[in-house]
Design a protein around this motif. Structure first.
Motif, mmCIF file in Angstrom:
data_model
loop_
_atom_site.group_PDB
_atom_site.id
_atom_site.type_symbol
_atom_site.label_atom_id
_atom_site.label_comp_id
_atom_site.label_asym_id
_atom_site.label_seq_id
_atom_site.Cartn_x
_atom_site.Cartn_y
_atom_site.Cartn_z
ATOM 1 N N LYS A 22 0.857 -1.182 0.000
ATOM 2 C CA LYS A 22 0.000 0.000 0.000
ATOM 3 C C LYS A 22 0.891 1.229 0.000
ATOM 4 O O LYS A 22 1.758 1.383 0.871
ATOM 5 C CB LYS A 22 -0.940 0.007 1.202
ATOM 6 C CG LYS A 22 -2.024 1.062 1.087
ATOM 7 C CD LYS A 22 -3.183 0.770 2.025
ATOM 8 C CE LYS A 22 -4.365 1.697 1.722
ATOM 9 N NZ LYS A 22 -5.530 1.384 2.578
ATOM 10 N N HIS A 23 0.655 2.118 -0.973
ATOM 11 C CA HIS A 23 1.529 3.275 -1.161
ATOM 12 C C HIS A 23 0.685 4.496 -1.469
ATOM 13 O O HIS A 23 -0.331 4.414 -2.181
ATOM 14 C CB HIS A 23 2.515 3.014 -2.312
ATOM 15 C CG HIS A 23 3.356 4.207 -2.656
ATOM 16 N ND1 HIS A 23 4.530 4.477 -2.011
ATOM 17 C CD2 HIS A 23 3.180 5.199 -3.573
ATOM 18 C CE1 HIS A 23 5.059 5.586 -2.515
ATOM 19 N NE2 HIS A 23 4.252 6.046 -3.459
ATOM 20 N N SER A 24 1.097 5.628 -0.934
ATOM 21 C CA SER A 24 0.424 6.901 -1.213
ATOM 22 C C SER A 24 1.488 7.982 -1.286
ATOM 23 O O SER A 24 2.354 8.073 -0.406
ATOM 24 C CB SER A 24 -0.593 7.228 -0.120
ATOM 25 O OG SER A 24 -1.197 8.476 -0.352
ATOM 26 N N SER A 25 1.431 8.794 -2.336
ATOM 27 C CA SER A 25 2.444 9.830 -2.489
ATOM 28 C C SER A 25 1.870 11.026 -3.224
ATOM 29 O O SER A 25 0.903 10.923 -3.987
ATOM 30 C CB SER A 25 3.668 9.291 -3.238
ATOM 31 O OG SER A 25 3.320 8.915 -4.562
ATOM 32 N N SER A 26 2.494 12.159 -2.979
ATOM 33 C CA SER A 26 2.187 13.411 -3.660
ATOM 34 C C SER A 26 3.509 13.985 -4.136
ATOM 35 O O SER A 26 4.445 14.141 -3.347
ATOM 36 C CB SER A 26 1.472 14.368 -2.703
ATOM 37 O OG SER A 26 1.296 15.633 -3.299
ATOM 38 N N PHE A 27 3.603 14.315 -5.412
ATOM 39 C CA PHE A 27 4.874 14.787 -5.952
ATOM 40 C C PHE A 27 4.627 15.802 -7.057
ATOM 41 O O PHE A 27 3.529 15.869 -7.636
ATOM 42 C CB PHE A 27 5.717 13.612 -6.472
ATOM 43 C CG PHE A 27 5.051 12.802 -7.558
ATOM 44 C CD1 PHE A 27 5.341 13.027 -8.893
ATOM 45 C CD2 PHE A 27 4.130 11.810 -7.236
ATOM 46 C CE1 PHE A 27 4.735 12.282 -9.886
ATOM 47 C CE2 PHE A 27 3.522 11.056 -8.228
ATOM 48 C CZ PHE A 27 3.831 11.298 -9.555
ATOM 49 N N ALA A 53 -3.710 0.327 -8.933
ATOM 50 C CA ALA A 53 -2.684 1.363 -8.967
ATOM 51 C C ALA A 53 -3.249 2.541 -9.744
ATOM 52 O O ALA A 53 -3.936 2.358 -10.760
ATOM 53 C CB ALA A 53 -1.399 0.860 -9.619
ATOM 54 N N ARG A 54 -2.970 3.753 -9.257
ATOM 55 C CA ARG A 54 -3.556 4.946 -9.877
ATOM 56 C C ARG A 54 -2.598 6.113 -9.755
ATOM 57 O O ARG A 54 -2.073 6.393 -8.675
ATOM 58 C CB ARG A 54 -4.884 5.286 -9.207
ATOM 59 C CG ARG A 54 -5.622 6.481 -9.792
ATOM 60 C CD ARG A 54 -6.971 6.629 -9.100
ATOM 61 N NE ARG A 54 -7.761 7.713 -9.659
ATOM 62 C CZ ARG A 54 -7.759 8.969 -9.195
ATOM 63 N NH1 ARG A 54 -6.976 9.270 -8.155
ATOM 64 N NH2 ARG A 54 -8.499 9.897 -9.746
ATOM 65 N N SER A 77 -6.418 10.955 -14.637
ATOM 66 C CA SER A 77 -5.840 9.819 -13.924
ATOM 67 C C SER A 77 -5.689 8.639 -14.873
ATOM 68 O O SER A 77 -6.481 8.458 -15.799
ATOM 69 C CB SER A 77 -6.713 9.422 -12.727
ATOM 70 O OG SER A 77 -7.949 8.902 -13.155
ATOM 71 N N ILE A 78 -4.662 7.845 -14.608
ATOM 72 C CA ILE A 78 -4.423 6.584 -15.315
ATOM 73 C C ILE A 78 -4.314 5.505 -14.247
ATOM 74 O O ILE A 78 -3.542 5.641 -13.286
ATOM 75 C CB ILE A 78 -3.145 6.646 -16.170
ATOM 76 C CG1 ILE A 78 -3.222 7.794 -17.179
ATOM 77 C CG2 ILE A 78 -2.919 5.327 -16.887
ATOM 78 C CD1 ILE A 78 -1.944 7.997 -17.964
ATOM 79 N N LEU A 91 0.001 9.531 -6.492
ATOM 80 C CA LEU A 91 0.173 8.125 -6.842
ATOM 81 C C LEU A 91 -0.319 7.271 -5.688
ATOM 82 O O LEU A 91 0.082 7.468 -4.540
ATOM 83 C CB LEU A 91 1.646 7.796 -7.126
ATOM 84 C CG LEU A 91 1.974 6.311 -7.371
ATOM 85 C CD1 LEU A 91 1.267 5.806 -8.619
ATOM 86 C CD2 LEU A 91 3.471 6.087 -7.467
ATOM 87 N N ASN A 92 -1.186 6.306 -5.988
ATOM 88 C CA ASN A 92 -1.722 5.396 -4.978
ATOM 89 C C ASN A 92 -1.654 3.966 -5.496
ATOM 90 O O ASN A 92 -2.007 3.699 -6.648
ATOM 91 C CB ASN A 92 -3.170 5.750 -4.638
ATOM 92 C CG ASN A 92 -3.310 7.129 -4.038
ATOM 93 O OD1 ASN A 92 -3.580 8.088 -4.747
ATOM 94 N ND2 ASN A 92 -3.111 7.249 -2.740
#
Length: 781
Positions: free
Chosen positions: A307-312, A350-351, A362-363, A318-319
């Motif tokens: 499980k991953h969550s990021s803002s860049f 994944a998004r 979004s992809i 990205l999730n």
């Protein structure tokens, strides 16, 4: 077994309801025995602070020595020393001057980190290095104390010889560690011990040549408290967590677990926090499952979780939410923190998305690992591209919204077609509002194009290669709010909120979208399924989730909500009621099974009642006017007087007719009504004792679904908990009328006071255990 268990649960309920309230929080009680630093902490280098000395007698021999006798009191910054005799000596000249202080005949030393009682002390006044003989010590503002024959106090560590350490309070010898040598690191907040012996009430339990323990809030690598238990499924089991503090933003926990019926399982979890985002990666692996009742060909069982969550780059997100297991019975056979057999599937998504004030792009990729024994599994969406655009007050009157999507559907079965779906959904919304109500007039267009390709199997169904579907929609939604202080209950304000919605969408035969082979299992099309009806879903645009089935609509939805507010404007009660009236049947094709029939939908009702600060009630009810019977019902009553104490009663019902009509073929095999009643009790009986009891009974089957009883005893420096559980499970080749149970018993032990411990009772952890964990179902707060 059943009779005994119910007796224990009844006892736990009575104990909870009639127990006396705690006089003080356990943490507060524990801190009463911990020394506190009084006064304001002096900042800066303590060696630069002035020294103040008081004594009954003083003999000064300048410049070589000074001797103080009788109630000697010495203060410097945060340091405070009391002794009967103190002597200060000085030797050398200039930069080589060496100054020492000696405390004799017993002393009492205190600062903002430690309190010491000793027989003799030698203090180097230049560096403040201190050597102490025969000392009792106690940490300040946190639990921790002990004894030592010799102590060396330095700026960044304390070295103790023939020392003991425990987090228990004075006069409590529940556990301790004796070591030939102990080094406590002040800044890093941990202690190293050599030739350590762990004792319980003075009795040695085990020996280790080296041991580390935390003495502060910082995370440290090392062994965590183990867990042990037994179950009819796993046999006797023991797990030993090993914590690895890799970096301040990166750690891992590795847990070997031995199960006598299955063998060794290795579990691991890694957490990270970087400039690229935060997340968790976990894995579970059993190389050779020895369990006799597992009939799978592959004896290797494993799980992977990410499980991953990021803002860049300011506007990008990205999730990732990915869970995969080795086989469909994994969550039935193993207890895991990363999934449950009650979920029925595992997410793999994944998004990546880009956001701006008026639009976002979004992809994503999405698929599911389904645990049902179906021959045909669900479709995966890879890739899926979504674009949304918003523009409010267009022309000063209407709000514009555009949703668009391009997605490719694929399936593992050679019988299933593959497809690309391209969808545009523009809408215009005209919001009109006045003092007594509002009207939203919305027009929308569904424009969808499919490129479909027949499956590669010899028995694959023929599909239409190109399908276009264009459906306009008109919706008028009227809402108003009427309020009155004149109600049946004095002191309350009542609101009545009627709502009427008209929805029109023409009919379009959509049987040429997707395959009919998967309709029993997947719903319809590639990603559509029936929506469960409740009050709020009555006002949704569509009967089906997803876009492959957009049913015709020529209908009115009539409903309303009434609310009661107290004098503090807190909502205390609400009740909602609604129904759809069909001018024409809603349908998606010529199959009457996929069409509504009758002039109206089921009645849907929902209600919440905050009876007082301690009691809450919630319920919902659905009455099918076509079958003239109740189709769905559930209710929950919760008593929650304070803190984490609670008693929750709940009931849920689903008729067999509703199940057969609305749910999947896997659940259709239930072949009867669902009638389940449950009770959950969680109570801090006293400052030291906490219990959780849970019982869920299937009234239709006349058998329990899950039973759990957990008890935990909490002291200031240790806690122990035991839990017994019995729940319904399954096995391969199980007969239809057979009900199987797994019985388990577990023990947990915890050493407390070593770090930042808030002395929780353990109720929260016990409530999370089991197939049916506690869920708070209320919204009136």
């Amino acid at each position: 077994m059943k009779k005994n268990y119910l007796t224990l649960l009844s006892l736990s309920v009575l104990t909870a309801l009639y127990s006396s309230q705690s006089f003080a929080d356990l943490r507060q009680q524990c801190l009463l025995g911990v020394p506190r630093f009084t006064g304001e902490t002096v900042q800066g280098n303590p060696n630069d602070q002035p020294v103040y000395i008081e004594a009954d007698r003083a003999e000064l021999n300048q410049p070589t020595n000074a001797r103080y006798e009788g109630d000697v009191d010495i203060k410097q910054g945060n340091r405070h020393l009391k002794a009967q005799v103190a002597e200060v000596t000085q030797s050398g000249e200039g930069d080589n001057v060496q100054r020492y202080a000696y405390a004799q005949g017993g002393f009492d030393y205190k600062d903002n980190q430690i309190n010491l009682l000793g027989s003799e002390a030698k203090i180097h006044l230049n560096s403040k290095d201190t050597d102490i003989q025969n000392a009792d010590y106690q940490l300040v503002n946190r639990q921790g104390r002990g004894k030592a024959e010799q102590i060396e106090l330095r700026d960044d560590y304390r070295l103790m010889k023939n020392a003991t350490f425990t987090s228990c309070l004075p006069n409590d010898n529940a556990w301790s560690v004796d070591a030939a040598e102990m080094r406590q690191y002040i800044q890093e907040e941990y202690a190293e011990m050599w030739h350590a012996r762990f004792k319980v009430h003075g009795v040695p339990i085990f020996y280790t040549p080296y041991l580390q323990l935390p003495i502060g809030d910082r995370r440290r690598s090392g062994l965590l408290i183990p867990n042990a238990g037994t179950s009819s499924r796993d046999g006797y089991w023991y797990s030993q967590p090993i914590y690895w503090n890799i970096a301040p933003n990166f750690d891992a926990t590795i847990t070997p677990k031995y199960m006598s019926h299955r063998g060794w399982q290795i579990n691991g979890e890694t957490r990270y926090l970087t400039h690229l985002g935060e997340g968790k990666i976990a894995a579970e692996y059993l190389s050779n499952d020895r369990y006799d009742e597992y009939l799978g060909d592959n004896r290797s069982r494993h799980l992977f979780y990410w499980k991953h969550s990021s803002s860049f780059l300011k506007n990008w997100r990205l999730n990732v939410d990915y869970t995969r297991v080795s086989d469909k019975r994994y969550f039935t056979d193993f207890d895991s923190d990363y999934g449950s057999s009650t979920d029925g599937y595992a997410d793999q998504t994944a998004r990546i998305a880009y956001y701006q004030p008026n639009y976002n792009l979004s992809i994503s990729a999405k698929q599911f690992q389904v645990f049902d024994e179906a021959n045909i599994g669900p479709y995966r969406a890879l890739p899926q591209i979504d674009f949304n655009y918003y523009k409010n007050s267009l022309g000063g009157l209407v709000d514009f919204k555009l949703f668009s999507q391009a997605v490719r559907f694929d399936n593992d079965s050679a019988l299933m077609p593959k497809a690309w779906r391209f969808h545009l959904e523009p809408s215009l919304n005209l919001p009109l509002s006045a003092r007594y109500g509002s009207v939203n007039i919305e027009t929308k267009l569904y424009a969808t194009h499919y490129n479909q390709k027949k499956g590669s199997g010899s028995k694959a169904e023929d599909v239409q290669s190109s399908v276009n579907r264009v459906l306009p929609q008109v919706k008028v939604d009227f809402q108003t709010l009427l309020a009155s202080n004149k109600t049946l209950i004095d002191g309350y304000t009542q609101t009545i909120e009627p709502r009427v919605q008209y929805l029109y969408r023409p009919y379009k035969d959509q049987s040429n979208i997707g395959s009919k082979l998967n309709s029993d299992y997947l719903g319809f099309g590639y990603d559509s399924a029936l929506l469960q009806q409740d009050y709020y879903s009555l006002f949704r645009d569509r009967r089906y989730s997803g876009l492959d089935r957009i049913a015709s609509a020529n209908q009115f939805t009539v409903g309303g909500t009434t609310r009661f507010y107290d004098k503090q404007a807190n909502e205390r009660f609400n009740f909602s009621l609604g129904q759809i009236y069909y001018i024409r049947d809603s349908r998606i094709d010529d199959n009457s099974d996929n069409s509504t029939y009758g002039s109206s939908s089921s009645w849907a009702m929902e209600s919440n009642w905050r009876i007082n600060k301690k009691w809450n009630w919630r319920g919902s009810y659905q009455y099918d006017t076509r079958l003239n019977q109740t189709s769905l019902a559930n209710t929950t009553l919760e008593f929650n007087p304070q803190g984490r104490n609670l008693v929750q009663l709940n009931y849920r019902y689903a008729s067999q007719a509703y199940i057969d009509q609305n749910l999947t073929s896997a659940i259709n095999r239930y072949n009867q009504d669902i009638k389940q009643v449950g009770v959950t009790v969680a109570w801090e009986v006293s400052d030291n004792w906490a219990l959780v009891g849970r019982h869920y009974q299937d009234i239709a089957l006349k058998k329990p679904v899950e039973q759990y009883l957990g008890v935990q005893y909490n002291a200031c420096c240790w806690a122990v908990g035991v839990g017994a559980r019995r729940y319904v499970t399954s096995r391969a080749n199980q007969s239809h009328d057979e009900v199987l149970y797994d019985h388990s018993f577990g023990v947990t032990f915890e050493l407390r006071g070593l770090g930042n411990n808030d002395h929780k009772s353990g109720i929260e952890n016990m409530l999370k255990r089991g197939k049916l964990p506690y869920v708070q179902a209320f919204s009136l707060y």
